[in-house]
Design a protein around this motif. Structure first.
Motif: not given
Ligand code: PTT
Ligand code: SF4
Length: 601
Positions: A69-73, A199-222
């Motif tokens: 959840l980051l700009p244009s990712a 290719l048809v791809i359907k994923g339902t899991g979560n990516v394990s990030n080091f610091d999800d909360a910080r990433l969300r915050d940084l993403g929003k700021k971006g």
């Protein structure tokens, strides 16, 4: 490592074998993802093979930033040994498939072998299936997208080919979402050669990030920062089509097969006309800069426009109406053909006709002919057959000096910037890692804004800096570079994002080195796969050296060959390559590529 699925999915289509492999930590730190993973896999596994044989491999790869959840990712790299150039080929496609692949827990998919019959590959987390595609084969990429979405859900990630890929047209691309295209140097043909429609791809899991909360915050700021940028509003109105007027004013708009750089009818099809005809907007996932501008085309259907597409299927072939160019763009998307190579091929045929080198009369700007040719090229039939392997091969066939205006480097047709009066951009095309594409370095905007006509060393240094950031970092991270390029979103965000994702600090210095490793490995790949590879492969077409433009503010200008040679020599020196353009042993060893040095040494 955090931020990665840590797995590579391998599908052997010949025997229907599926395997999941661990991606090593060194692979992640040395090559980051996307393009970096792709070239490493090709180097290790695809050696001296025919690109359209079952021995070639097709790689889809994401990076640590993709799908987040980051700009244009929402981007993904599709790569292979290219059937158009014979060397390394890739593209960067914006698609829901990027998000789904990440959620399914894979960083790369490798398709190998050849399916005995038309198939598509379904990836649903751990469940991988090779399914029958006989009802999809022959369908255009819009129809097939609809059918697959109907079957697997509207939001699934679909990567597919049109009939162009099935017919092994050398510049067929991989398509997605009716208007995203990736893999200019024939990645769609490689997919077709493996009998894979999609290719048809359907994923339902979560990516394990080091610091999800910080990433969300940084993403929003971006996202917020992007919205507040000065050029944001204008960008949202015109997208990449904002370049059309600029290009024409500066004499860089590809016109009549790159003979000229200004188009007398440019006002009838620039970004302001897009604004007037605007009928919607589309784009890639995770992006708040959606750049796909939709208009009603000449056949009253929706067409998604981009500067390159309109430049090449408009002025470059003498088409002067935006809806008509839109129709050609849409046809290219349906057939799954690269618009840039297509526009170059049609321009080549029109010029060949004008010069009497082919019997057919194909006038500049003839809309009926252009439509007919797209279909013929997609089928590899009629006059279209002549260019269905690209303009380099076509010129080799018809000769008579046409090599000079077959507008390609290394076999890949040049994207939509006329370089008669842009020596830096000519060098960017000359040295781009896949052939004449602006992907690795769009130095032209900087060049025109600073010291346009110089051939000095500073320009060469700037070019290398762009290549490191664009061709190295953005392609491997794998995110869209347009926030940075178009609205000046700060580069400082990216190491911060990487740290929140992986937990590891990486400086730009370090990322530059990673980029150099990737670009040097690509260079070594060319050297290994193409026996005659060397300095002579790094020149733009003769037209830019020999025939001055006759109109516009750069009238009378052409690239100075001697000075180009000097820039190229500096380029090699700065890169640590010999004067034949081959990385030296020392350069490769400094980048940790000792084995590579031994192999090409
Ligand atoms: C890209 C090349 C481009 S570059 C364009 S328009 W451009 C053409 N688009 C085509 C198309 O459309 N249909 C079609 N049948 N063929 C096409 N061929 C051409 O392909 C694209 C955007 C664009 S729009 C650009 S500049 C940027 N490219 C990026 C890149 O290369 N790397 C990166 N990290 N970010 C980028 N962001 C932008 O993405 P290729 P897309 Mg593309 C209809 O694929 O092979 O790299 O060639 O993927 O999702 O369409 O996004 O004015
Ligand atoms: Fe896709 Fe355009 Fe957004 Fe980049 S700016 S992610 S190409 S919609």
């Amino acid at each position: 490592m955090n931020g990665y699925g840590d797995r590579l999915l391998r599908v052997d289509l010949s025997i229907g074998k599926i395997s999941k492999e661990t991606i090593s930590d060194s692979m992640k730190s040395d090559f980051l993802g996307g393009r970096g993973f792709a070239v490493k896999i090709l180097w290790d596994e695809v050696k001296n093979v025919d690109p359209l044989s079952d021995k070639n491999k097709l790689i889809f790869a994401v990076g640590p930033l993709s799908g987040q959840l980051l700009p244009s990712a929402g981007k993904m790299v599709v790569a292979s040994k290219s059937p158009l150039t014979g060397g390394y080929g890739d593209g960067n496609i914006g698609t829901m498939a990027s998000v789904h692949l990440k959620k399914a827990g894979y960083d790369a998919v490798v398709l190998e072998g050849k399916s005995p019959k038309p198939c598509y590959v379904l990836i649903e987390d751990e469940n991988i299936q090779i399914l029958d595609a006989s009802d999809l084969w022959g369908k255009n990429s819009f129809e097939a997208q609809d059918l697959l979405e109907k079957k697997h859900g509207k939001n699934s990630g679909v990567l597919l080919i049109g009939p162009g890929g099935e017919n092994l047209i050398r510049f067929a691309t991989v398509m997605s979402q009716k208007g995203r295209a990736g893999g200019r140097p024939g990645m769609g043909a490689v997919m077709g050669s493996k009998n894979v429609k999609a290719l048809v791809i359907k994923g339902t899991g979560n990516v394990s990030n080091f610091d999800d909360a910080r990433l969300r915050d940084l993403g929003k700021k971006g996202y917020d920062e992007i919205k507040g940028k000065e050029n944001y509003e204008f960008w949202m109105k015109q997208g990449t089509m904002q370049a059309f007027e600029w290009s024409n004013e500066n004499g860089c708009l590809p016109t009549y097969n790159f003979r000229e750089g200004v188009f007398e009818f440019s006002k009838e099809m620039d970004g302001y006309v897009v604004e007037k005809l605007h009928a919607g907007r589309k784009g890639c996932p995770m992006c708040n800069m959606q750049c796909g501008h939709i208009i009603k085309d000449a056949s009253d259907q929706q067409a998604e426009l981009d500067y390159e597409n309109i430049g090449m299927l408009g002025p470059n072939i003498g088409i002067r109406s935006l809806p008509q160019a839109g129709t050609l763009n849409r046809l290219a998307d349906e057939w799954g053909l690269d618009t840039i190579s297509l526009g170059s091929s049609i321009g080549f045929l029109m010029e060949a006709s004008e010069k009497g080198l082919i019997p057919e009369k194909v006038p500049w700007g003839d809309f009926e002919w252009a439509q007919k040719l797209i279909v013929e090229i997609g089928k590899g039939e009629g006059l279209g057959k002549l260019v269905s392997q690209g303009v380099k091969a076509a010129a080799e066939k018809i000769g008579k000096g046409s090599e000079k205006w077959a507008m390609h480097v290394k076999g890949l047709e040049a994207s939509a910037y006329n370089c008669h009066a842009c020596p830096g951009m000519a060098l960017a095309f000359g040295t781009c890692s896949i052939g004449a594409h602006h992907k690795d370095a769009w130095i032209i905007a900087w060049e025109i804004a600073t010291d346009r006509f110089s051939y000095d060393k500073r320009k060469v240094e700037k070019l290398i800096e762009f290549q490191r950031v664009r061709g190295g970092f953005f392609e491997s991270a794998t995110v869209c570079r347009l926030p940075w390029v178009e609205v000046s979103f700060g580069l400082h965000w990216y190491p911060v994002y990487l740290e929140a994702i992986t937990g590891e600090k990486r400086s730009w210095e370090d990322l530059y080195q990673m980029g150099d490793r990737v670009l040097n490995l690509i260079r070594a790949y060319w050297k290994r796969e193409v026996p005659s590879f060397g300095r002579k492969w790094d020149y733009p077409p003769d037209r830019w050296f020999e025939e001055p433009q006759s109109e516009g503010k750069v009238k009378g200008m052409k690239v100075d060959r001697e000075k180009y040679e000097q820039m190229l020599s500096w380029y090699y020196e700065l890169r640590g390559w010999d004067q034949n353009g081959i990385p030296t042993r020392e350069t490769l060893e400094n980048l940790g590529l000792k084995e590579v040095a031994r192999e090409i040494g």
